[in-house]
Design an enzyme around this catalytic site. Structure first.
Site, short mmCIF file in Angstrom:
data_model
loop_
_atom_site.label_atom_id
_atom_site.label_comp_id
_atom_site.label_asym_id
_atom_site.label_seq_id
_atom_site.Cartn_x
_atom_site.Cartn_y
_atom_site.Cartn_z
N GLY A 15 10.73 -27.11 29.36
CA GLY A 15 9.64 -27.86 28.76
C GLY A 15 8.97 -27.08 27.64
O GLY A 15 8.73 -25.88 27.77
N ASP A 145 3.22 -23.80 33.35
CA ASP A 145 2.95 -23.80 34.79
C ASP A 145 2.46 -22.45 35.29
O ASP A 145 1.91 -22.36 36.39
CB ASP A 145 4.20 -24.20 35.57
CG ASP A 145 4.58 -25.65 35.37
OD1 ASP A 145 3.66 -26.48 35.27
OD2 ASP A 145 5.78 -25.95 35.29
N MET A 189 -0.53 -31.53 35.32
CA MET A 189 0.80 -31.05 35.66
C MET A 189 0.76 -29.89 36.65
O MET A 189 -0.22 -29.16 36.75
CB MET A 189 1.55 -30.61 34.40
CG MET A 189 2.06 -31.76 33.56
SD MET A 189 2.95 -31.13 32.09
CE MET A 189 3.67 -32.64 31.46
N GLY A 190 1.88 -29.71 37.35
CA GLY A 190 2.02 -28.63 38.33
C GLY A 190 2.68 -29.13 39.59
O GLY A 190 2.02 -29.76 40.42
N ARG A 191 3.98 -28.87 39.73
CA ARG A 191 4.72 -29.42 40.86
C ARG A 191 4.42 -28.66 42.15
O ARG A 191 4.10 -29.24 43.17
CB ARG A 191 6.23 -29.38 40.57
CG ARG A 191 7.08 -30.04 41.63
CD ARG A 191 8.57 -29.89 41.35
NE ARG A 191 8.98 -30.55 40.14
CZ ARG A 191 9.37 -29.93 39.02
NH1 ARG A 191 9.37 -28.60 38.98
NH2 ARG A 191 9.74 -30.61 37.96
N GLU A 245 -0.36 -32.80 40.05
CA GLU A 245 0.65 -33.83 40.31
C GLU A 245 1.46 -33.53 41.57
O GLU A 245 2.04 -34.43 42.18
CB GLU A 245 1.60 -33.94 39.12
CG GLU A 245 2.43 -32.69 38.88
CD GLU A 245 3.40 -32.82 37.71
OE1 GLU A 245 3.47 -33.91 37.12
OE2 GLU A 245 4.07 -31.82 37.40
N LEU A 298 0.54 -34.30 26.77
CA LEU A 298 -0.51 -33.74 25.92
C LEU A 298 -0.85 -32.31 26.33
O LEU A 298 -1.28 -31.50 25.50
CB LEU A 298 -1.77 -34.61 26.01
CG LEU A 298 -1.62 -36.04 25.47
CD1 LEU A 298 -2.87 -36.85 25.78
CD2 LEU A 298 -1.36 -36.02 23.98
#
Length: 411
Positions: A15, A145, A189-191, A245, A298
């Site tokens: 990414g 991340d 974001m952030g798995r 997320e 974004l």
């Protein structure tokens, strides 16, 4: 160690970020200045560009355009998510890479990416060593991340964090403008690691931010969430919630209902729809006005909110990788070692790629509040030095002037 003369290839993977091109710039500038490196090539779309023999001659680029890279978002060379097999199981891709390296006399390879990219870098490094072809391979860290093992932080994280905190401050003002009560849920974001979502706490630290922050480092409980939101709504007439997320239930299931929609090239679930889902749950429970906001891409392309510290450190990482390789190092990733005791100081160090590949660094549990929906001061103290500085930006017609590389194919 004897000098190794030959060309180098720089490639970007995974990414994009607001500062990955700054790392490209740092590496390219150092490589162009090196007496050991005969030609500098950029691979189109990561390792796929090497496999497909699509290399750009960076030595043909205008110096000013390369300078613009420091303030240009996304991956200017193009990126990819391509999982390579273990070379001991299937060496097809590696044999092709070796063929291309021999064709262009490539003796240095620099791969700029995150966890999966470091895995690819490690595999290539091991294959080259086993094949007997002398090629020094170095990883340049990149990920918003902030979950790469062994480094204080990752280039790209600080700029994304600054954008998130700024956006949360702005949304916080907007969400409370009416005399009608409301609940706002913002998805970040952030798995598996909550560094980005935790950055929303900086907005609260500055006076306008989320009331509640939920991270994937701790299990999520829907009943507790609804009770906390209801309590805030009744007391203040509004509630502002930031969620990563990747928040999950105690049994490991992601709260996001869109988890099964697709996966990336490495098999990672593509998450989304969490803010909308939680907003709907809150609406059913409280019957109030709700809004679900997803910051989405974004977060990683907002160069207008980039940290100058992040840009400079990203360039430093690229430069350090080249300098280390030229001095004889191979099989390492550049990492940051920082001190915050008497002012902020950042130095580079090297970590073996085998130690970095496929490991994820998460937020220390001691930095998360006992209520499991807040972040402690220790995290703010960690983050604040990283977001400092406003970069100079070239403008045309009051709009950003990004790099415009010629991208001439190598012959």
């Amino acid at each position: 160690m004897a000098q190794l003369k030959g060309a180098c290839v720089i490639a970007q993977s995974g990414g994009p970020t607001a500062v990955i091109n700054a790392s490209f710039y740092g590496a390219a500038k150092a490589a162009l200045a090196s007496e050991c490196i005969t030609n500098v090539y950029g691979a189109a779309h990561g390792i796929k560009g090497v496999l497909g023999d699509v290399l750009y001659d960076i030595g043909q680029e205008d110096e000013q355009e390369l300078e613009y890279l420091k303030y240009t978002p996304s991956s200017d060379l193009g990126s990819c998510r391509y999982k390579m097999a273990d070379p001991d199981q299937d060496s097809t891709d590696y044999q092709r890479i070796l063929e291309i390296f021999k064709k262009y006399d490539v003796r240095y390879f620099f791969y700029n990416g995150g966890n999966d990219s470091m895995d690819t870098c490690d595999k290539i490094s091991r294959f080259m060593a086993k094949s007997g072809y002398e090629c020094r391979v170095m990883g340049i860290p990149k990920t918003i991340d902030n979950d790469l093992f062994g480094t204080d932080h990752c280039p790209g994280f600080a700029s994304a964090a600054k954008y998130i905190a700024t956006s949360c401050m702005e949304v916080s003002r907007d969400a409370r403008v009416y005399d009608t009560g409301s609940v706002t849920v913002i998805e970040i974001m952030g798995r598996h690691a909550g560094w980005l979502a935790a950055s929303a706490a900086l907005a609260s630290y500055c006076g306008d931010g989320p009331d509640l922050i939920y991270l994937p480092e701790v299990d999520f409980d829907m009943d507790e969430f609804l009770a906390a939101v209801e309590k805030l709504y009744k007391e203040k007439g509004s509630a502002f919630v930031a969620v990563s997320e990747g928040i999950h239930y105690a049994d490991g299931r992601f709260v996001s209902e869109a988890v099964t929609s697709s996966t990336d090239g490495f098999g990672h679930a593509q998450l989304g729809g969490l803010a909308v889902k939680l907003a709907d749950v809150v609406k059913q429970k409280l019957g109030c006005k709700v809004r679900g906001i997803e910051l989405s891409l974004l977060q990683r392309c907002a160069s207008h909110c980039a940290s100058l510290t992040d840009i400079n450190e990203a360039a430093l990482a690229g430069q350090a990788a080249v300098e280390a390789a030229v001095s004889g190092e191979s099989g390492y990733m550049v990492a940051f070692e920082c001190s915050r005791e008497n002012g902020y100081e950042c130095r580079t160090k090297l970590i073996p790629l085998t130690s970095v590949a496929n490991f994820e660094k998460k937020i220390p549990l001691e930095w998360i509040g006992e209520d499991r929906c807040s972040v402690k001061q220790e995290f703010i103290d960690y983050l604040l030095p990283l977001i400092q500085g406003e970069p100079p930006r070239a403008l045309e017609n009051s709009m950003p002037r990004f790099a415009k590389l010629k991208k001439l194919r190598a012959q």
